[in-house]
Design an enzyme around this catalytic site. Structure first.
Site, short mmCIF file in Angstrom:
data_model
loop_
_atom_site.label_atom_id
_atom_site.label_comp_id
_atom_site.label_asym_id
_atom_site.label_seq_id
_atom_site.Cartn_x
_atom_site.Cartn_y
_atom_site.Cartn_z
N LYS A 12 0.85 -1.21 0.00
CA LYS A 12 0.00 0.00 0.00
C LYS A 12 0.89 1.25 0.00
CE LYS A 12 -3.60 -2.75 2.04
NZ LYS A 12 -4.85 -2.82 2.79
N GLU A 166 -11.11 -10.68 -1.36
CA GLU A 166 -10.77 -9.90 -0.16
C GLU A 166 -12.04 -9.29 0.41
OE1 GLU A 166 -6.47 -8.51 -0.11
OE2 GLU A 166 -7.51 -7.08 -1.36
N SER A 211 -6.41 -9.26 6.50
CA SER A 211 -5.83 -9.54 7.83
C SER A 211 -5.15 -10.90 7.93
CB SER A 211 -6.90 -9.39 8.92
OG SER A 211 -7.37 -8.05 8.97
P1 PGA Z 1 -4.52 -6.48 5.27
O1 PGA Z 1 -4.70 -5.97 3.77
O2 PGA Z 1 -3.75 -7.76 5.22
O3 PGA Z 1 -3.77 -5.36 5.97
O4 PGA Z 1 -5.89 -6.67 5.82
C1 PGA Z 1 -4.96 -6.86 2.71
C2 PGA Z 1 -5.13 -6.09 1.42
O5 PGA Z 1 -5.70 -5.00 1.45
O6 PGA Z 1 -4.69 -6.54 0.33
#
Ligand code: PGA
Length: 249
Positions: A12, A166, A211
């Site tokens: 990100k 997701e 997560s």
């Molecule tokens: P996260 O994000 O593992 O922090 O929940 C997953 C993603 O957005 O691809």
């Protein structure tokens, strides 16, 4: 059908030149794995990461791309630019792009087309919000998101892409879907695709995201229709990410 697992880290909008050197040097200590390991840094760091991973088997992904090929689109990045930096995968339709930047199913589909046309591989993210899950619409939402892409590029193209399921309620919340919940949706996604092509539905890799941590990944990876993970927060910690990769075998 044996499908290779993919463990992808979506960094990100995080990182700096310095932190990336230490994150990658941590990742380079990883033992060889039968899974494909992928990292997705922000655009400015693609070149740096491309250089740092060049002698390893780690694969590069971008977090987004323009649906246009080139021209007067200030602030956008094209598929050919990504190709110049060794990018293989492009995340498309991530829920943050859909909810914060207004990316519609149709726009995501047109980005999938542009990425496929360029020879790169889309990592198509789909998933429902909590309200949609609670009103029993999980599959309907996932199917609409997939159908928009099928309508534009055709089912055969799904052999050239990866799906990441997701659930929006699990992203960045610490609330991972259980392995059984993930399996249920992954299996339904495969059955939905099978209505258009049985062989494509068996070949396409479906990752789970939301997560994911080392403490939850091994149960997820034991599920027959979970072909890996798209990892956000936990991918910024080399030790944790390596531990997730290990659970994938
Ligand atoms: P996260 O994000 O593992 O922090 O929940 C997953 C993603 O957005 O691809």
């Amino acid at each position: 059908m044996i499908r290779q697992k993919i463990v992808a880290g979506n960094w990100k909008m995080n990182g700096s030149k310095e932190s990336i050197v230490s994150l990658i040097s941590g990742l380079l200590e990883m033992d060889s794995s039968s899974s494909e390991v992928v990292v997705a840094p922000s655009f400015p760091y693609l070149s740096q990461v491309d250089g740092l991973i060049s002698a390893s088997s780690i694969v590069l992904a971008a977090q987004n791309v323009s649906q246009e090929v080139k021209g007067a689109f200030t602030g956008e990045v094209s598929t050919s630019m990504l190709g110049d930096f060794g990018v293989k995968y492009v995340l498309l339709g991530h829920s943050e792009r859909r909810s914060l930047y207004g990316e519609t199913n149709e726009l995501v589909a047109s980005k999938v087309k542009t990425v496929l046309d360029s020879g790169l591989t889309p990592m198509l993210c789909i998933g429902e919000t909590l309200a949609e899950r609670e009103s029993g619409k999980t599959l309907e939402i996932c199917e609409q998101q997939l159908q928009a892409v099928i309508d534009l590029v055709g089912i055969a193209s799904f052999e050239q892409l990866v799906i990441a399921y997701e659930p929006v309620w699990a992203i960045g919340t610490g609330l991972s879907a259980s392995a059984e919940q993930a399996q249920e949706v992954h299996e339904s996604i495969r059955s939905f695709l099978a209505k258009s092509s049985e062989s494509v539905s068996q070949k396409v890799q479906i990752l789970y995201g939301g997560s994911v941590k080392a403490s939850t990944s091994s149960a997820l990876f034991q599920m027959p229709d979970v072909d890996g993970a798209l990892v956000g927060g936990a991918s910024l910690d080399a030790k944790e990410f390596i531990a997730i990769v290990k659970t994938a075998g």
